[in-house]
Design a protein around this motif. Structure first.
Motif, PDB file in Angstrom:
ATOM      1  N   PRO A   8       0.809  -1.228   0.000  1.00  0.00           N
ATOM      2  CA  PRO A   8       0.000   0.000   0.000  1.00  0.00           C
ATOM      3  C   PRO A   8       0.836   1.269   0.000  1.00  0.00           C
ATOM      4  O   PRO A   8       0.372   2.313  -0.467  1.00  0.00           O
ATOM      5  CB  PRO A   8      -0.835  -0.129   1.275  1.00  0.00           C
ATOM      6  N   ARG A   9       2.054   1.183   0.500  1.00  0.00           N
ATOM      7  CA  ARG A   9       2.921   2.355   0.511  1.00  0.00           C
ATOM      8  C   ARG A   9       3.402   2.729  -0.889  1.00  0.00           C
ATOM      9  O   ARG A   9       3.818   3.871  -1.130  1.00  0.00           O
ATOM     10  CB  ARG A   9       4.128   2.116   1.431  1.00  0.00           C
ATOM     11  N   LEU A  47       1.441   2.752  -3.528  1.00  0.00           N
ATOM     12  CA  LEU A  47       0.372   3.450  -4.231  1.00  0.00           C
ATOM     13  C   LEU A  47       0.650   4.952  -4.242  1.00  0.00           C
ATOM     14  O   LEU A  47       0.962   5.548  -3.211  1.00  0.00           O
ATOM     15  CB  LEU A  47      -0.973   3.174  -3.567  1.00  0.00           C
ATOM     16  N   GLU A  92      -2.274   0.414  -8.545  1.00  0.00           N
ATOM     17  CA  GLU A  92      -2.758  -0.898  -8.088  1.00  0.00           C
ATOM     18  C   GLU A  92      -1.574  -1.848  -7.926  1.00  0.00           C
ATOM     19  O   GLU A  92      -0.688  -1.893  -8.791  1.00  0.00           O
ATOM     20  CB  GLU A  92      -3.750  -1.469  -9.098  1.00  0.00           C
ATOM     21  N   ILE A 150      -8.022   4.015  -0.045  1.00  0.00           N
ATOM     22  CA  ILE A 150      -7.607   2.870  -0.834  1.00  0.00           C
ATOM     23  C   ILE A 150      -8.686   1.792  -0.797  1.00  0.00           C
ATOM     24  O   ILE A 150      -9.602   1.838   0.033  1.00  0.00           O
ATOM     25  CB  ILE A 150      -6.265   2.283  -0.352  1.00  0.00           C
ATOM     26  N   VAL A 183      -9.116  -2.643  -1.014  1.00  0.00           N
ATOM     27  CA  VAL A 183      -8.394  -3.895  -0.845  1.00  0.00           C
ATOM     28  C   VAL A 183      -9.267  -5.043  -1.334  1.00  0.00           C
ATOM     29  O   VAL A 183     -10.496  -4.936  -1.401  1.00  0.00           O
ATOM     30  CB  VAL A 183      -7.988  -4.133   0.623  1.00  0.00           C
ATOM     31  N   PHE A 186      -4.181  -4.132  -3.467  1.00  0.00           N
ATOM     32  CA  PHE A 186      -4.441  -2.768  -3.015  1.00  0.00           C
ATOM     33  C   PHE A 186      -4.561  -1.841  -4.217  1.00  0.00           C
ATOM     34  O   PHE A 186      -3.810  -1.970  -5.182  1.00  0.00           O
ATOM     35  CB  PHE A 186      -3.308  -2.278  -2.104  1.00  0.00           C
TER      36      PHE A 186
END
Length: 258
Positions: free
Chosen positions: A78-79, A81, A96, A218, A220, A240
Motif C-alpha cells: 500500500p505504501r 500506491l 494498483e 484505498i 483492498v 491494493f
C-alpha cells in the motif's frame, strides 16, 4: 503470482477517462534513459487530472531510499500506491499492486531459489521481472531483507509523462485506462525485459521509483489469477488500489474499502 493473462482490459465504468497533454516531441527526442524530468508546467495538471483519490504534486519527488523497501511486502504494497515509476521519458503513477509473501503458495518464492526466482530473494528495492505466458513482462518490486523471498507486483498505473512513447510500446493509440490497467501492460509501457531483474530502483538511472503522495482512500481485495494457491491465500486481501481512479484492472467488483 498470477498465471492468468496479465493484460486483461478494463472498462472505465465509474469515471470517464481524463485527458492529458502529449509529451513534447523535442523533449522525447532528447531524453536519455534515467535522465531528465518533464517540464514542471506539464507535470502539475497531468498528475492532478489523471489520478483520482490523491493530492497532486507539482512533479514526482526524490528517488526513494533503499531502506523504504526493507519491510514486509504486505506493508510495502500500500505504501507504493501513488509513487512514480520513471524510465527514460516515461513516468507512471502506481495505482494498483499485489503483495506476495514468504510461505505464500501464490509467490514464486515457494519454488526456492532458481535461476528464475533468485531476484525475489535479493534485497528489497530491486526489480524482479518475469515473463508470463511467454508474452507479458511482469514488474515486481522486491521487499524485505535479502533471503526473505517477497515482492510486490505492480498491477496498474496511470500515465503522467511520455504518452507517445507509451502508446508506441503498447501498440495502442488511446488515452483510456485500457492502456495501463494490467501488469503486462505496465511492463510493456516501460519497455522492460527480464534483463531488468536485480536492477536497484533506488539508484539514479534506468528504472527509478520516485516519491509521491499517499492516497486519501484505498481499496483492498483478493489477488487476481491465483486459483492454484491454497484457499487461505486465494482469499487473502493482499491486493491494493487507489480509490476513485479508473486506472485499475479487472475485476473491480472484488475491491472494497479496508
Amino acid at each position: 503470482m498470477p498465471r492468468q493473462a496479465a493484460a486483461a482490459a478494463t472498462t472505465v465504468g465509474d469515471a470517464p477517462p481524463a485527458r492529458f497533454k502529449r509529451t513534447a516531441r523535442r523533449y522525447r527526442r532528447t531524453a536519455r534513459v534515467g535522465e531528465g524530468r518533464p517540464p514542471k508546467s506539464a507535470a502539475q495538471p497531468e498528475v492532478a487530472r489523471m489520478v483520482g483519490g490523491i493530492s497532486p504534486l507539482s512533479e514526482p519527488g526524490a528517488i526513494l531510499h533503499k531502506d523504504f523497501f526493507l519491510v514486509d511486502s504486505l506493508e510495502l504494497a500500500p505504501r507504493l500506491l501513488g509513487k512514480f515509476l520513471r524510465r527514460d521519458d516515461v513516468i507512471l503513477q502506481i495505482t494498483e499492486v499485489e503483495a506476495y509473501r514468504p510461505n505464500d503458495s501464490a509467490c514464486h518464492g515457494r519454488f526456492g531459489i532458481t535461476s528464475r526466482t533468485a531476484p525475489v530473494f535479493g534485497p528489497g528495492g530491486h526489480a524482479y521481472v518475469y515473463l508470463c505466458y511467454g508474452l507479458h513482462m511482469m514488474l515486481n518490486v522486491v521487499a524485505d531483507k535479502e533471503g526473505v523471498g517477497a515482492a510486490v507486483l505492480i498491477r496498474s498505473c496511470a500515465p503522467i509523462n511520455g504518452l507517445e512513447t507509451i502508446q508506441e510500446r503498447r501498440g495502442q493509440n488511446t488515452e483510456k485506462p485500457v492502456l495501463l490497467t494490467g501488469p503486462g501492460k505496465v511492463g510493456q509501457a516501460l519497455g522492460l525485459t527480464t534483463a531488468w531483474s536485480n536492477h536497484p530502483v533506488y539508484s539514479p538511472g534506468g528504472l527509478e521509483l520516485l516519491d509521491g503522495p499517499l492516497p486519501e482512500k484505498i481499496l483492498v481485495g483478493p489477488r487476481v489469477g491465483i486459483e492454484y494457491a491454497l484457499p487461505e491465500h486465494v482469499t487473502a486481501p493482499w491486493r491494493f488500489a487507489i480509490a476513485g481512479t479508473p486506472w485499475i484492472s479487472a475485476p473491480k467488483n472484488t475491491l472494497r474499502p479496508p
